[in-house]
Design a protein around this motif. Sequence first.
Motif: not given
Length: 480
Positions: A410-412, A437-443, A473-480
């Motif tokens: 799925g999303i993980g 991954t949720i939509g355009r956001t990745e954690v 490490t903790v990170g986030m990537r998002y797009a819009f």
Amino acid sequence: MAVSACLFRRALIPALVPLLLMVVGGSGTVLEATPRSEHETRYDSRGESRHRSVVRPGPQTQVVATLRDRPDHETSVRLGFASRPLDLGPARLRGLHRLLAAPLAFSPRSPAFTEPSDLRLDSALVPSARTGGELRLQPTGYNGGARVFAHHLPQRHAMAGLLLAYGRPRARSASRSADIEVLGSSAWPVERPPRDEWEYRVPMYPGGRVQHLATRINATAPARLGFRSEPAGAAHFTVVSGLSFGARVAPAGFLEGVAKFEPAAFHLAARGGVSAAAYRRPDGEPADTAARRSLELAVLPRAPAGVEAGLDRRRAQDRYYRGDETREDRRYRGAVRIGARGRDGVWGRVGRERREHYEHGQVMRVELRDAIQLRVRAAAHSITLSLEDRLEDGRVVERRVAGAYELRRGIGTVRLRAGMSLREVIRASVAARGELTIGRTEVLLAVESRGERALEELFGDAARSSRDVLVGTVGMRYAF
């Protein structure tokens, strides 16, 4: 107060970078109504923060900013711009640039022999330390053109020059490099202190500017000889030559040729080349290799099972020895493969590599490496196991065992990896990584060891008291 100011700066700067880039990229709304952007931020337990923002005002234009903040280091901010005619900022080299700087260093199947020769913006989260730019002049309807470039690598050298390219149009292989390329450049190596050696293997660089002239010719065998025009099944030939000279450097060069044959039954790649002892790279250092011959063979590469083989003979560059007295490395390898690596099912490989190292006077040392790899992949699950033994004089001097598990659902995505090596003591490495991954956001959440560590250091009290043993490490990537 100083600690609070430091924490405020680390949190504020990554937050401001996307806003600044959106303002800079706002002018691109004329080209595209809704400019696309991508932002990525990571923090780890060592106190390091990294951020990257990419704004794309148009289909072929992007603005990139990266930030890296580490304890006891100055905050590093890198900016870059990329478009069809111009790239500026952190730079990565491709094609003839790489071959000129490291002659005889790449394998016969390396993309350096066929990829376009250019300088491109490095948009990675932690980009290259090299900074430069390239201006591309390509007339309409002409497959080739001129590229003016300049780049600087701290503590190594600065370089500027011109590259001319020409090639016939190819409908199915437009991404391949031009047929003929010619590069001319001047480099200014950085003066460095003498090496701590009692005997210099090659003469030291006398200083001053060094010029380079290099060419690369790519050719594909005609279809009438029985080879297809597509990359899969084609016969491709590459010839690379380079020359270095300067006011304090004698002219010297290198020559290298690669041939690749890829019919359905087998894939064969062969390489041969020589380099003069007086040749100088852009950083002023000599080439490491004086002569090299390589051969790679894969029988039935697309079948459920196949055979692989290869040899590599490399003669080192040396000031005091010539011919049979020169140090030489010889490697022979063979393997049997089952399954297709990129598909569901079982993939395995059993192989042996023999390494022969000849010292001065042809004193030979032999090392054997036996390796077994197995991967089982089914739907969302993948398990990989590997075992490698290094043998000298008939006994095992090192044993390495590694395993990995990956789950995609799925999303993980979850990845687990562990490795262990046995020499004098047992050393191990571990890593766990999860992505959502949720939509355009990745954690991203990850915990890993910094290389291999002794067991008591990795699992004992030291692992809980030292942030340098295990890093989270903790990170986030998002797009819009």
